[in-house]
Design an enzyme around this catalytic site. Structure first.
Site, short mmCIF file in Angstrom:
data_model
loop_
_atom_site.label_atom_id
_atom_site.label_comp_id
_atom_site.label_asym_id
_atom_site.label_seq_id
_atom_site.Cartn_x
_atom_site.Cartn_y
_atom_site.Cartn_z
N GLY A 1 -17.80 74.46 53.10
CA GLY A 1 -17.01 73.29 52.74
C GLY A 1 -17.86 72.13 52.26
O GLY A 1 -17.55 71.47 51.26
N CYS A 2 -18.95 71.89 52.96
CA CYS A 2 -19.82 70.76 52.59
C CYS A 2 -20.51 71.02 51.25
O CYS A 2 -20.72 70.09 50.47
CB CYS A 2 -20.84 70.51 53.69
SG CYS A 2 -20.06 69.97 55.24
#
Length: 152
Positions: free
Chosen positions: A44-45
């Site tokens: 996600g990051c």
């Protein structure tokens, strides 16, 4: 505690992915997006950081700089920058002091459980040092386009 439009952005000075000290005051007189993310090189990051990277020219055309902050060490941030050719500063907030000042660290839901951790958050800080937009619990994917749209 959360920040709202019109609040004064908490000042900070943190070490970046290249070992330099970066302060919010370095951006005085200009608009800057400060976004908080949980951990470098996680799916996600990575999506979120690459989204900012890919949107950076559009943001720069709007006279907006970008700074990412996570609890990772400068060394991990340097690897993240290199792995994904990130072109904006990544700052290390290992003790989470800045995250807490922005309300970007605390209780959150993770897979249905309440845990303590980084709350994925993004702020537009105006040239006068106030919060122009504050978004908490943002989704990593498609976030930048939604943020740009919401600025209008």
């Amino acid at each position: 505690m959360t920040l709202n439009t019109g609040d004064t952005a908490p000042a900070f000075s943190l070490i970046d992915d290249r070992g330099n000290t970066v302060s919010l005051s370095d951006y005085a007189g200009q608009r800057v997006i400060v976004y908080f993310y949980p951990r470098a090189n996680t799916p996600g990051c990575t999506k979120e950081a690459c989204d900012f990277r890919d949107s950076l020219s559009q943001l720069n055309d709007m006279n907006i700089a970008v700074v990412g902050i996570s609890p990772d060490t400068p060394e991990k941030l340097a690897a993240f920058r290199e792995d994904h050719e990130l072109t904006f500063p990544l700052l290390s907030d290992v003790d989470k002091t800045v995250m807490k000042a922005y309300g970007a660290y605390g209780e959150k839901k993770n897979y249905g459980r309440i845990v303590e951790g980084v709350i994925r958050s993004t702020f537009l800080i105006e040239p006068d040092g106030t919060i122009g937009v504050a978004k908490y619990n943002v989704k990593a994917t498609g976030h930048v386009a939604r943020f740009i749209r919401d600025m209008d």
